[in-house]
Design a protein around this motif. Structure first.
Motif, PDB file in Angstrom:
ATOM      1  N   UNK A 170       0.041 -25.801 -10.730  1.00  0.00           N
ATOM      2  CA  UNK A 170       1.202 -26.684 -10.878  1.00  0.00           C
ATOM      3  C   UNK A 170       2.493 -25.786 -10.316  1.00  0.00           C
ATOM      4  N   UNK A 171       3.645 -26.126 -10.671  1.00  0.00           N
ATOM      5  CA  UNK A 171       4.656 -25.386 -10.468  1.00  0.00           C
ATOM      6  C   UNK A 171       4.966 -24.356 -11.344  1.00  0.00           C
ATOM      7  N   UNK A 172       5.569 -23.315 -10.931  1.00  0.00           N
ATOM      8  CA  UNK A 172       6.076 -22.171 -11.959  1.00  0.00           C
ATOM      9  C   UNK A 172       7.588 -21.839 -11.631  1.00  0.00           C
ATOM     10  N   UNK A 173       8.146 -21.478 -12.524  1.00  0.00           N
ATOM     11  CA  UNK A 173       9.412 -21.247 -12.422  1.00  0.00           C
ATOM     12  C   UNK A 173       9.769 -19.725 -12.889  1.00  0.00           C
ATOM     13  N   UNK A 174      10.588 -19.088 -12.112  1.00  0.00           N
ATOM     14  CA  UNK A 174      10.869 -17.738 -12.580  1.00  0.00           C
ATOM     15  C   UNK A 174      12.502 -17.822 -12.576  1.00  0.00           C
ATOM     16  N   UNK A 175      12.967 -17.143 -13.794  1.00  0.00           N
ATOM     17  CA  UNK A 175      14.293 -16.753 -14.535  1.00  0.00           C
ATOM     18  C   UNK A 175      14.596 -15.408 -14.274  1.00  0.00           C
ATOM     19  N   UNK A 176      15.721 -14.988 -13.656  1.00  0.00           N
ATOM     20  CA  UNK A 176      15.966 -13.713 -13.631  1.00  0.00           C
ATOM     21  C   UNK A 176      17.361 -13.526 -14.029  1.00  0.00           C
ATOM     22  N   UNK A 177      17.504 -12.340 -14.950  1.00  0.00           N
ATOM     23  CA  UNK A 177      19.096 -12.371 -15.505  1.00  0.00           C
ATOM     24  C   UNK A 177      19.098 -11.200 -16.357  1.00  0.00           C
ATOM     25  N   UNK A 178      20.373 -10.843 -16.446  1.00  0.00           N
ATOM     26  CA  UNK A 178      20.597  -9.733 -17.257  1.00  0.00           C
ATOM     27  C   UNK A 178      20.728 -10.127 -18.882  1.00  0.00           C
ATOM     28  N   UNK A 179      20.160  -9.122 -19.673  1.00  0.00           N
ATOM     29  CA  UNK A 179      20.304  -9.532 -20.986  1.00  0.00           C
ATOM     30  C   UNK A 179      20.827  -8.599 -21.866  1.00  0.00           C
ATOM     31  N   UNK A 180      21.248  -7.562 -21.539  1.00  0.00           N
ATOM     32  CA  UNK A 180      22.308  -6.592 -22.220  1.00  0.00           C
ATOM     33  C   UNK A 180      23.091  -5.852 -21.171  1.00  0.00           C
ATOM     34  N   UNK A 181      24.266  -5.605 -21.299  1.00  0.00           N
ATOM     35  CA  UNK A 181      25.351  -5.011 -20.586  1.00  0.00           C
ATOM     36  C   UNK A 181      26.524  -5.081 -21.473  1.00  0.00           C
ATOM     37  N   UNK A 182      27.568  -4.246 -20.723  1.00  0.00           N
ATOM     38  CA  UNK A 182      28.890  -3.906 -21.351  1.00  0.00           C
ATOM     39  C   UNK A 182      29.898  -4.917 -20.751  1.00  0.00           C
ATOM     40  N   UNK A 183      30.729  -5.395 -21.370  1.00  0.00           N
ATOM     41  CA  UNK A 183      31.723  -6.471 -21.127  1.00  0.00           C
ATOM     42  C   UNK A 183      32.406  -5.987 -19.794  1.00  0.00           C
ATOM     43  N   UNK A 184      32.654  -4.765 -19.498  1.00  0.00           N
ATOM     44  CA  UNK A 184      33.247  -4.302 -18.199  1.00  0.00           C
ATOM     45  C   UNK A 184      32.330  -4.604 -16.954  1.00  0.00           C
ATOM     46  N   UNK A 185      30.982  -4.878 -17.113  1.00  0.00           N
ATOM     47  CA  UNK A 185      30.244  -5.035 -16.049  1.00  0.00           C
ATOM     48  C   UNK A 185      29.877  -6.382 -15.871  1.00  0.00           C
ATOM     49  N   UNK A 186      30.613  -7.412 -16.547  1.00  0.00           N
ATOM     50  CA  UNK A 186      30.317  -8.826 -16.489  1.00  0.00           C
ATOM     51  C   UNK A 186      30.860  -9.387 -15.305  1.00  0.00           C
ATOM     52  N   UNK A 187      30.202 -10.087 -14.453  1.00  0.00           N
ATOM     53  CA  UNK A 187      30.814 -10.648 -13.349  1.00  0.00           C
ATOM     54  C   UNK A 187      30.668  -9.789 -11.862  1.00  0.00           C
ATOM     55  N   UNK A 188      30.073  -8.586 -12.069  1.00  0.00           N
ATOM     56  CA  UNK A 188      30.054  -7.801 -10.796  1.00  0.00           C
ATOM     57  C   UNK A 188      28.972  -8.443  -9.922  1.00  0.00           C
ATOM     58  N   UNK A 189      29.100  -8.121  -8.628  1.00  0.00           N
ATOM     59  CA  UNK A 189      28.363  -8.617  -7.784  1.00  0.00           C
ATOM     60  C   UNK A 189      26.884  -7.970  -7.893  1.00  0.00           C
ATOM     61  N   UNK A 190      25.789  -8.533  -7.459  1.00  0.00           N
ATOM     62  CA  UNK A 190      24.411  -7.976  -7.573  1.00  0.00           C
ATOM     63  C   UNK A 190      23.645  -8.803  -6.439  1.00  0.00           C
ATOM     64  N   UNK A 191      22.547  -8.135  -6.038  1.00  0.00           N
ATOM     65  CA  UNK A 191      21.564  -9.016  -5.140  1.00  0.00           C
ATOM     66  C   UNK A 191      20.234  -8.686  -5.834  1.00  0.00           C
ATOM     67  N   UNK A 192      19.397  -9.606  -5.349  1.00  0.00           N
ATOM     68  CA  UNK A 192      17.894  -9.513  -5.766  1.00  0.00           C
ATOM     69  C   UNK A 192      16.934  -9.957  -4.710  1.00  0.00           C
TER      70      UNK A 192
END
Length: 266
Positions: free
Chosen positions: A149-171
């Protein structure tokens, strides 16, 4: 001479029987790259971007976002999910992770691979990988075995400093599969693959009823749920070898002629 002819015939039968097994190892229709690779990701299970096996998907986002893709996996396949996250020029240490869920949104464990990694301050990217267990044609209701059937991929950051939150990334994300074949076959199959509905449409009868619309991963993507697998080929080969062993044993034990019988002395 008779045994030689029997062996020659058996070897020819083995060659013909092994033919379907070799042909069955070809990539499934779902593994071909027939369309343009996606350039964005969804933000939830319901909006996950569809990704076919063999495609290289790209997406842009921000640290803290959840990025979702979906892909089809069929019976006998062992999917491998790979992701590369390109980090900002300046950043602190941060940990990224990929999770894979099946059509029932059950998280599937990785058989092996680094599904979670921490990138240091000097790292420009981080590579992730998750090799799933082989997809089974059938499973017990209480088990969490991978099913077609269908499978789902979830990509995310799970640990980082508050200063890096919201910075642009590409995957970059890619899914490939290895066809395990009859070695993973089971005595049973699902009535339908686990492809969840993502919308509704009106019934054909015009009675106002609603029916679920399945994801576009349908029968054209090579769902193979059925009775045939190359396990039948190897079962037939085993039967032929057993018959040859019986014929050879009989030929060796019966002797070259009839035993002589000496009349008893009177």
């Amino acid at each position: 001479m008779r045994i030689t002819r029997v062996l020659s015939t058996a070897l020819l039968a083995l060659g013909l029987a092994a033919g379907p097994a070799v042909a069955d190892s070809s990539p499934s229709p779902g593994a071909s790259d027939d369309g343009k690779a996606p350039t964005q990701a969804g933000t939830s299970f319901r909006t996950a971007t569809e990704l076919r096996q063999g495609q290289q998907a790209t997406a842009s986002g921000s640290t803290g976002d959840y990025l979702y893709w979906s892909f089809p996996a069929d019976t006998g396949q062992r999917p491998t999910v790979k992701a590369t996250v390109k980090l900002p020029a300046t950043h602190g240490a941060q940990t990224w992770q990929i999770d894979v869920y099946d059509g029932l949104r059950r998280r599937q464990a990785c058989q092996y691979g680094a599904a979670s990694r921490t990138a240091g301050q000097d790292a420009s990217s981080v590579d992730l990988a998750c090799v799933l267990r082989t997809v089974r044609g059938w499973s017990e209701p209480w088990a969490d075995d991978p099913l077609p059937g269908t499978y789902y991929i979830r990509l995310t950051v799970v640990d980082l400093g508050s200063a890096d939150l919201g910075k642009s990334v590409s995957a970059d994300v890619r899914v490939d599969s290895k066809d395990i074949g009859g070695a993973a076959a089971v005595d049973g199959s699902l009535g339908r693959p686990l492809v969840p509905g993502i919308a509704v449409k009106s019934g054909k009868e015009g009675d106002g009823s609603k029916t679920a619309v399945l994801s576009s991963f349908g029968s054209d993507d090579g769902w193979s749920s059925g009775w045939w697998s190359d396990r039948w080929v190897w079962t037939a080969i085993g039967g032929v070898l057993a018959a040859l062993a019986g014929i050879g044993g009989y030929a060796l034990t019966r002797g070259s002629g009839r035993p002589s019988r000496v009349p008893p002395n009177v």
